[in-house]
Design a protein around this motif. Structure first.
Motif, short mmCIF file in Angstrom:
data_model
loop_
_atom_site.label_atom_id
_atom_site.label_comp_id
_atom_site.label_asym_id
_atom_site.label_seq_id
_atom_site.Cartn_x
_atom_site.Cartn_y
_atom_site.Cartn_z
N ARG A 197 0.86 -1.19 0.00
CA ARG A 197 0.00 0.00 0.00
C ARG A 197 0.89 1.24 0.00
O ARG A 197 1.54 1.56 0.98
N LEU A 198 0.87 1.94 -1.12
CA LEU A 198 1.76 3.09 -1.29
C LEU A 198 1.13 4.33 -0.66
O LEU A 198 -0.10 4.49 -0.68
N ARG A 254 -0.46 7.72 -0.74
CA ARG A 254 -1.14 8.25 -1.92
C ARG A 254 -0.51 9.55 -2.43
O ARG A 254 -0.49 9.80 -3.64
N ALA A 255 0.02 10.35 -1.51
CA ALA A 255 0.55 11.64 -1.93
C ALA A 255 1.72 11.49 -2.90
O ALA A 255 1.94 12.34 -3.75
N GLY A 256 2.45 10.40 -2.79
CA GLY A 256 3.65 10.25 -3.61
C GLY A 256 3.38 9.77 -5.02
O GLY A 256 4.22 9.95 -5.91
N VAL A 257 2.21 9.18 -5.25
CA VAL A 257 1.99 8.49 -6.52
C VAL A 257 1.93 9.45 -7.71
O VAL A 257 2.64 9.29 -8.70
N ALA A 258 1.07 10.47 -7.62
CA ALA A 258 0.93 11.41 -8.74
C ALA A 258 2.25 12.17 -8.95
O ALA A 258 2.65 12.42 -10.08
N LYS A 259 2.92 12.52 -7.85
CA LYS A 259 4.21 13.22 -7.97
C LYS A 259 5.23 12.34 -8.68
O LYS A 259 5.99 12.81 -9.54
N ARG A 260 5.26 11.08 -8.30
CA ARG A 260 6.19 10.14 -8.90
C ARG A 260 5.90 9.99 -10.40
O ARG A 260 6.81 9.93 -11.22
N LEU A 261 4.61 9.93 -10.72
CA LEU A 261 4.21 9.80 -12.13
C LEU A 261 4.68 11.00 -12.95
O LEU A 261 5.36 10.85 -13.97
N ASP A 278 -6.27 2.35 -6.09
CA ASP A 278 -7.19 1.47 -5.37
C ASP A 278 -6.92 1.51 -3.87
O ASP A 278 -5.95 0.94 -3.39
N ASN A 279 -7.79 2.23 -3.15
CA ASN A 279 -7.68 2.22 -1.69
C ASN A 279 -8.82 1.43 -1.05
O ASN A 279 -8.94 1.37 0.17
N GLY A 280 -9.69 0.87 -1.89
CA GLY A 280 -10.75 -0.02 -1.39
C GLY A 280 -11.94 0.69 -0.77
O GLY A 280 -12.88 0.04 -0.33
N VAL A 281 -11.87 2.03 -0.74
CA VAL A 281 -12.95 2.77 -0.07
C VAL A 281 -13.37 3.99 -0.90
O VAL A 281 -12.62 4.47 -1.75
N PHE A 282 -14.58 4.46 -0.61
CA PHE A 282 -15.02 5.75 -1.12
C PHE A 282 -14.48 6.80 -0.15
O PHE A 282 -15.18 7.28 0.74
N GLN A 283 -13.21 7.13 -0.33
CA GLN A 283 -12.50 7.91 0.69
C GLN A 283 -13.11 9.29 0.90
O GLN A 283 -13.23 9.77 2.03
N ILE A 284 -13.52 9.93 -0.19
CA ILE A 284 -13.92 11.33 -0.12
C ILE A 284 -15.26 11.49 0.60
O ILE A 284 -15.60 12.57 1.09
N ASP A 304 -2.56 3.73 0.48
CA ASP A 304 -2.87 3.80 1.91
C ASP A 304 -4.10 4.71 2.11
O ASP A 304 -4.71 5.16 1.14
N ASP A 305 -4.42 5.00 3.36
CA ASP A 305 -5.65 5.76 3.62
C ASP A 305 -5.38 7.24 3.92
O ASP A 305 -6.24 7.92 4.48
N SER A 306 -4.19 7.72 3.52
CA SER A 306 -3.92 9.14 3.78
C SER A 306 -4.76 10.00 2.83
O SER A 306 -5.07 9.60 1.71
N PRO A 307 -5.15 11.20 3.27
CA PRO A 307 -5.98 12.07 2.44
C PRO A 307 -5.13 12.82 1.41
O PRO A 307 -3.90 12.87 1.55
#
Lengths: 207, 176
Positions: free
Chosen positions: A13-14, A16-23, A112-118, A175-178
């Protein structure tokens, strides 16, 4: 070296904040990036503005169709779509549509965080049932669909999206970070910037 | 005035070409069959089916923002699945998404579901503030379709073209 394919179960579980930046750090300025509803485009916004970013503020589930339209219109440009698991679940049929058209330049990143986070992190029915959305993508005919084991494999898969014909689907367990920030909600301006970035409005200058 | 001799679908196809509309995603309909077949037969067009009408709207929006013009084909019941997609994408972002709807549910409809959902179409379009025109006569077909498409692109506004059974013959005409 472990050569077994990464499964949904053993994907890290990565954060989340890093993913778009990494991309965006990896792909450079050329490719278009479509951010799906909610946190997917908030992440993209927080990663810093690019001229070829489109931030979808409503129409849940349509980030992949929008990306397909962009990919068909500009077949020589790489197109990445950031889409959430809840959004994809709402429009699973689009995976068959993408597979049938088989745009070589389209890559889908499934966040994919498995939840409707927002809306308060309620689990999705896919999470409750154990639905493997990358397996679903493969079942729809998208052979180049894979889960990401960790950050190093994410980099490798993005390089593959850039170097080899798609369509590609890259699954990321988050992960579940906002999200760090929210996108500025000005749809016509977001659309206009994207069109100029894409060269679809060459003849007019910004005022 | 010269009498129009071409069938409606031939007129529509030529108007699409004249306006540079190349991308035709669709959810099929029996009445639209000759138009869909003609789009597939002409290499000018990229025509293909989608699983849902919403997808087709997303595709033409993305394509237009990247410089390619498109139009979605569907029937009345499919249009009724679209209000959220239309409101939050082409209406909010000012994108000239075009939809062409084969009108079911009126003038001899046999399916009660179609008859019920047909009543929602124009109120939805009106409440979205979307320009819409119904084509019911062959001699008006070219003018209405061409002008609606041109205005949509010039004003960056979505629009709907409704093909009445008066124009197409409706479902009864192609049955059996």
């Amino acid at each position: 070296m472990n050569t077994a394919p990464t499964t949904a179960h053993n994907a890290k579980r990565l954060p989340r904040a890093g993913v778009a930046k990494r991309l965006v750090a990896r792909i450079g300025d050329g490719p278009a990036v479509i951010g799906g509803i909610g946190n997917a485009n908030f992440d993209l916004w927080a990663a810093g503005h690019r001229a070829r970013n489109f931030y979808m503020l409503g129409s849940m589930g349509l980030a992949i169709p929008i990306g397909l339209g962009v990919a068909l219109a500009q077949p020589d440009r790489r197109v990445f779509v950031l889409e959430g698991d809840g959004s994809l679940l709402m429009q699973l049929g689009c995976l068959s549509t993408v597979a049938a058209r088989a745009p070589r330049n389209l890559s889908i990143l499934l966040l994919d965080n498995g939840v409707f986070q927002i809306t308060g992190s309620q689990p999705t029915p896919a999470e409750q049932s154990g639905t493997d959305l990358i397996a679903v993508a493969r079942g729809c005919g998208l052979a180049r669909a894979a889960w990401t084991a960790d950050e190093a494999e994410f980099d490798r898969l993005i390089d593959l999206c850039l170097a080899e014909d798609g369509p590609h689907v890259v699954g990321l367990k988050l992960d579940d970070s906002p999200p760090e920030r929210q996108t500025e909600r000005d749809p016509p301006q977001l659309r206009d910037r994207f069109m100029r970035g894409m060269g679809a409005k060459r003849d007019r200058t910004l005022g | 005035m010269q009498t129009e001799t071409r069938p409606w679908h031939a007129i529509v196809l030529e108007v699409f070409k004249a306006n540079g509309i190349r991308l035709i995603p669709y959810v099929p309909d029996n009445v639209l069959k000759p138009l869909i077949a003609a789009c597939h037969a002409d290499p000018f067009f990229t025509a293909f089916p989608t699983a849902r009408e919403e997808e087709a709207v997303g595709i033409v929006c993305g394509a237009w923002m990247a410089g390619m013009r498109g139009l979605c084909l569907m029937q009345t019941s499919g249009f009724a699945t679209l209000p959220n997609a239309l409101a939050s994408l082409p209406c909010a972002f000012q994108i000239p998404a075009l939809v062409m709807v084969s009108e079911r549910g009126t003038l001899g409809e046999f399916n009660m579901g179609q008859a019920m959902v047909c009543r929602t179409m124009r109120p939805i379009l009106d409440s979205l503030g979307m320009e819409h025109h119904t084509v019911s006569r062959l001699d008006e077909c070219e003018f209405i379709v061409d002008r609606t498409i041109r205005q949509a692109f010039m004003t960056q506004s979505p629009a709907a073209l409704i093909l009445s059974p008066l124009l197409t013959g409706g479902k009864a005409a192609v049955r059996g």
